[in-house]
Design a protein around this motif. Structure first.
Motif, PDB file in Angstrom:
ATOM      1  N   ALA A 276      -4.009  -2.563   3.897  1.00 41.87           N
ATOM      2  CA  ALA A 276      -3.279  -3.451   4.817  1.00 41.87           C
ATOM      3  C   ALA A 276      -1.797  -3.567   4.454  1.00 41.87           C
ATOM      4  O   ALA A 276      -1.154  -4.576   4.759  1.00 41.87           O
ATOM      5  CB  ALA A 276      -3.930  -4.838   4.887  1.00 41.87           C
ATOM      6  N   ASN A 277      -1.273  -2.540   3.808  1.00 43.78           N
ATOM      7  CA  ASN A 277       0.147  -2.474   3.394  1.00 43.78           C
ATOM      8  C   ASN A 277       0.566  -3.681   2.551  1.00 43.78           C
ATOM      9  O   ASN A 277       1.699  -4.137   2.620  1.00 43.78           O
ATOM     10  CB  ASN A 277       1.075  -2.350   4.618  1.00 43.78           C
ATOM     11  CG  ASN A 277       2.486  -1.921   4.213  1.00 43.78           C
ATOM     12  OD1 ASN A 277       2.673  -1.166   3.264  1.00 43.78           O
ATOM     13  ND2 ASN A 277       3.488  -2.417   4.911  1.00 43.78           N
ATOM     14  N   MET A 278      -0.384  -4.183   1.723  1.00 47.39           N
ATOM     15  CA  MET A 278      -0.043  -5.354   0.903  1.00 47.39           C
ATOM     16  C   MET A 278       0.794  -4.979  -0.321  1.00 47.39           C
ATOM     17  O   MET A 278       1.338  -5.850  -0.990  1.00 47.39           O
ATOM     18  CB  MET A 278      -1.323  -6.086   0.490  1.00 47.39           C
ATOM     19  CG  MET A 278      -2.001  -6.796   1.632  1.00 47.39           C
ATOM     20  SD  MET A 278      -0.906  -8.071   2.315  1.00 47.39           S
ATOM     21  CE  MET A 278      -1.943  -8.745   3.601  1.00 47.39           C
ATOM     22  N   GLN A 279       0.835  -3.680  -0.652  1.00 47.13           N
ATOM     23  CA  GLN A 279       1.658  -3.203  -1.773  1.00 47.13           C
ATOM     24  C   GLN A 279       1.437  -4.061  -3.028  1.00 47.13           C
ATOM     25  O   GLN A 279       2.369  -4.683  -3.545  1.00 47.13           O
ATOM     26  CB  GLN A 279       3.129  -3.183  -1.350  1.00 47.13           C
ATOM     27  CG  GLN A 279       3.325  -2.358  -0.066  1.00 47.13           C
ATOM     28  CD  GLN A 279       4.677  -2.527   0.582  1.00 47.13           C
ATOM     29  OE1 GLN A 279       5.690  -2.191  -0.008  1.00 47.13           O
ATOM     30  NE2 GLN A 279       4.690  -3.048   1.797  1.00 47.13           N
ATOM     31  N   PRO A 280       0.170  -4.066  -3.507  1.00 50.22           N
ATOM     32  CA  PRO A 280      -0.193  -5.020  -4.564  1.00 50.22           C
ATOM     33  C   PRO A 280       0.178  -4.531  -5.960  1.00 50.22           C
ATOM     34  O   PRO A 280      -0.680  -4.441  -6.841  1.00 50.22           O
ATOM     35  CB  PRO A 280      -1.719  -5.124  -4.396  1.00 50.22           C
ATOM     36  CG  PRO A 280      -2.117  -3.746  -3.953  1.00 50.22           C
ATOM     37  CD  PRO A 280      -0.970  -3.226  -3.115  1.00 50.22           C
ATOM     38  N   TRP A 281       1.451  -4.185  -6.147  1.00 53.44           N
ATOM     39  CA  TRP A 281       1.861  -3.640  -7.430  1.00 53.44           C
ATOM     40  C   TRP A 281       3.184  -4.228  -7.896  1.00 53.44           C
ATOM     41  O   TRP A 281       4.001  -4.701  -7.113  1.00 53.44           O
ATOM     42  CB  TRP A 281       1.999  -2.120  -7.326  1.00 53.44           C
ATOM     43  CG  TRP A 281       2.653  -1.627  -6.054  1.00 53.44           C
ATOM     44  CD1 TRP A 281       3.950  -1.869  -5.641  1.00 53.44           C
ATOM     45  CD2 TRP A 281       2.060  -0.834  -5.016  1.00 53.44           C
ATOM     46  NE1 TRP A 281       4.189  -1.269  -4.435  1.00 53.44           N
ATOM     47  CE2 TRP A 281       3.054  -0.620  -4.022  1.00 53.44           C
ATOM     48  CE3 TRP A 281       0.795  -0.271  -4.829  1.00 53.44           C
ATOM     49  CZ2 TRP A 281       2.824   0.115  -2.862  1.00 53.44           C
ATOM     50  CZ3 TRP A 281       0.569   0.462  -3.671  1.00 53.44           C
ATOM     51  CH2 TRP A 281       1.578   0.651  -2.703  1.00 53.44           C
ATOM     52  N   ARG A 282       3.370  -4.181  -9.200  1.00 50.01           N
ATOM     53  CA  ARG A 282       4.654  -4.558  -9.809  1.00 50.01           C
ATOM     54  C   ARG A 282       4.901  -3.536 -10.907  1.00 50.01           C
ATOM     55  O   ARG A 282       3.987  -3.203 -11.673  1.00 50.01           O
ATOM     56  CB  ARG A 282       4.544  -5.957 -10.426  1.00 50.01           C
ATOM     57  CG  ARG A 282       5.826  -6.480 -11.020  1.00 50.01           C
ATOM     58  CD  ARG A 282       6.693  -7.210 -10.021  1.00 50.01           C
ATOM     59  NE  ARG A 282       6.026  -8.351  -9.444  1.00 50.01           N
ATOM     60  CZ  ARG A 282       6.151  -8.736  -8.162  1.00 50.01           C
ATOM     61  NH1 ARG A 282       6.926  -8.072  -7.339  1.00 50.01           N
ATOM     62  NH2 ARG A 282       5.506  -9.797  -7.719  1.00 50.01           N
ATOM     63  N   PHE A 283       6.115  -3.040 -10.987  1.00 52.82           N
ATOM     64  CA  PHE A 283       6.466  -2.061 -12.014  1.00 52.82           C
ATOM     65  C   PHE A 283       7.467  -2.729 -12.957  1.00 52.82           C
ATOM     66  O   PHE A 283       8.606  -3.000 -12.561  1.00 52.82           O
ATOM     67  CB  PHE A 283       7.082  -0.811 -11.376  1.00 52.82           C
ATOM     68  CG  PHE A 283       6.142  -0.139 -10.398  1.00 52.82           C
ATOM     69  CD1 PHE A 283       5.210   0.802 -10.834  1.00 52.82           C
ATOM     70  CD2 PHE A 283       6.168  -0.460  -9.044  1.00 52.82           C
ATOM     71  CE1 PHE A 283       4.330   1.404  -9.933  1.00 52.82           C
ATOM     72  CE2 PHE A 283       5.300   0.142  -8.137  1.00 52.82           C
ATOM     73  CZ  PHE A 283       4.379   1.068  -8.588  1.00 52.82           C
ATOM     74  N   VAL A 284       7.032  -3.026 -14.158  1.00 55.45           N
ATOM     75  CA  VAL A 284       7.911  -3.722 -15.107  1.00 55.45           C
ATOM     76  C   VAL A 284       8.531  -2.675 -16.031  1.00 55.45           C
ATOM     77  O   VAL A 284       7.822  -1.912 -16.687  1.00 55.45           O
ATOM     78  CB  VAL A 284       7.133  -4.784 -15.914  1.00 55.45           C
ATOM     79  CG1 VAL A 284       8.052  -5.475 -16.915  1.00 55.45           C
ATOM     80  CG2 VAL A 284       6.502  -5.804 -14.968  1.00 55.45           C
ATOM     81  N   VAL A 285       9.859  -2.642 -16.044  1.00 56.98           N
ATOM     82  CA  VAL A 285      10.588  -1.630 -16.818  1.00 56.98           C
ATOM     83  C   VAL A 285      11.066  -2.260 -18.119  1.00 56.98           C
ATOM     84  O   VAL A 285      11.717  -3.300 -18.110  1.00 56.98           O
ATOM     85  CB  VAL A 285      11.789  -1.103 -16.002  1.00 56.98           C
ATOM     86  CG1 VAL A 285      12.615  -0.118 -16.821  1.00 56.98           C
ATOM     87  CG2 VAL A 285      11.307  -0.455 -14.713  1.00 56.98           C
ATOM     88  N   VAL A 286      10.709  -1.627 -19.217  1.00 57.19           N
ATOM     89  CA  VAL A 286      11.094  -2.152 -20.538  1.00 57.19           C
ATOM     90  C   VAL A 286      11.935  -1.110 -21.263  1.00 57.19           C
ATOM     91  O   VAL A 286      11.488   0.027 -21.463  1.00 57.19           O
ATOM     92  CB  VAL A 286       9.841  -2.479 -21.390  1.00 57.19           C
ATOM     93  CG1 VAL A 286      10.254  -3.024 -22.758  1.00 57.19           C
ATOM     94  CG2 VAL A 286       8.940  -3.475 -20.674  1.00 57.19           C
ATOM     95  N   THR A 287      13.156  -1.507 -21.641  1.00 59.07           N
ATOM     96  CA  THR A 287      14.006  -0.607 -22.435  1.00 59.07           C
ATOM     97  C   THR A 287      14.455  -1.297 -23.727  1.00 59.07           C
ATOM     98  O   THR A 287      14.927  -0.639 -24.643  1.00 59.07           O
ATOM     99  CB  THR A 287      15.269  -0.182 -21.657  1.00 59.07           C
ATOM    100  OG1 THR A 287      15.957  -1.355 -21.228  1.00 59.07           O
ATOM    101  CG2 THR A 287      14.920   0.657 -20.432  1.00 59.07           C
ATOM    102  N   LYS A 288      14.314  -2.613 -23.804  1.00 61.02           N
ATOM    103  CA  LYS A 288      14.797  -3.349 -24.982  1.00 61.02           C
ATOM    104  C   LYS A 288      13.926  -3.060 -26.191  1.00 61.02           C
ATOM    105  O   LYS A 288      12.697  -3.277 -26.145  1.00 61.02           O
ATOM    106  CB  LYS A 288      14.758  -4.861 -24.706  1.00 61.02           C
ATOM    107  CG  LYS A 288      15.969  -5.379 -23.996  1.00 61.02           C
ATOM    108  CD  LYS A 288      16.006  -6.892 -24.047  1.00 61.02           C
ATOM    109  CE  LYS A 288      17.220  -7.393 -23.304  1.00 61.02           C
ATOM    110  NZ  LYS A 288      17.098  -8.792 -22.940  1.00 61.02           N
TER     111      LYS A 288
END
Ligand SMILES: Cc1cc2nc3c(=O)[nH]c(=O)nc-3n(C[C@H](O)[C@H](O)[C@H](O)COP(=O)(O)O)c2cc1C
Length: 223
Positions: A64-76
């Protein structure tokens, strides 16, 4: 406006049969060269490249195009170190107590252990979270559909995009992964799904020799 009535023309860019054959064969050759790499150099990766990789993953289809994702970027370095310490604590328990012998036997050819130096040496960690449900402005839960399938597809597209960009990764699942939610301060509805270190291989990095199943083992035609 009524959401259902909003439509637009699909822009189909037709290509010739020859071009189709060329592109699919080139893409196949590219993907055949992908391997999970576990030895990373600390060579940095431009932020714009990471953003484009994540935009690519975000084009994935989802229930249903809910796009149930999160991309957490860690560089520290400090956060990477905290993740490594917590992951190795879980992995040590996995390898020494939790994994049944059968699982350890199946992993033996990969040569993996609880030690995960790439969690610090890779310049970027992308931690993928699945969002089990949304929350609207009034605090009500919004249902998400086929969350695992959707996030799995987005992650697969991210892995392909990383490879296409001339970078390497390994699909890391330091189960249980609750520590990632805590270290990365994610809300209750976001659950860690996978962790992808992203960067360049270390000089003389090695990978285990393994075979992929042949076409006639994975494809069934007109059964
Ligand atoms: C869902 C999933 C979880 C995985 N978890 C780990 C992991 O925790 N650690 C690891 O070193 N590799 C992990 N892998 C990588 C696999 O071992 C690897 O993909 C497999 O051996 C095939 O090798 P290739 O990726 O080089 O083709 C995982 C792969 C998948 C798809």
């Amino acid at each position: 406006m009524d959401k259902k009535s909003l439509r637009q023309e699909y822009v189909f860019e037709e290509i010739s049969p020859d071009e189709q054959a060329r592109r699919s064969s080139t893409f196949c050759d590219l993907l055949k060269k992908r391997r999970s790499v576990r030895d990373f150099s600390s060579r940095p990766v431009a932020e714009k490249i990471i953003e484009d990789l994540i935009i690519s993953a975000g084009t994935a289809p989802s229930g249903a195009n809910m796009q149930p994702w999160r991309f957490v970027v860690v560089t520290k370095p400090m956060i990477k170190k905290a993740i490594r310490i917590a992951a190795e604590k879980e992995e040590k328990l996995n390898y020494e107590q939790r994994f049944p012998q059968r699982w350890l036997d199946d992993l033996a050819h990969l040569g993996t252990t609880f030690s995960k130096p790439y969690l610090e040496s890779a310049p970027v960690l992308i931690v993928i979270f699945k969002i089990d449900y949304g929350i609207d402005a009034g605090g009500q839960k919004i249902k998400h559909y086929y969350v695992n399938e959707s996030v799995g597809i987005a992650t697969g597209m991210l892995i392909a995009a990383i490879h296409n960009a001339g970078l390497v990764t390994v699909t890391h699942t330091p189960s249980p992964m609750k520590f990632l939610q805590e270290i990365l301060k994610r809300p209750q509805n976001e659950k860690a799904f996978m962790l992808l270190p992203v960067g360049y291989p270390a000089a003389k990095a090695t990978v285990p020799v393994l075979n992929k199943k042949k076409l006639d083992e994975i494809m069934v035609k007109n059964p």
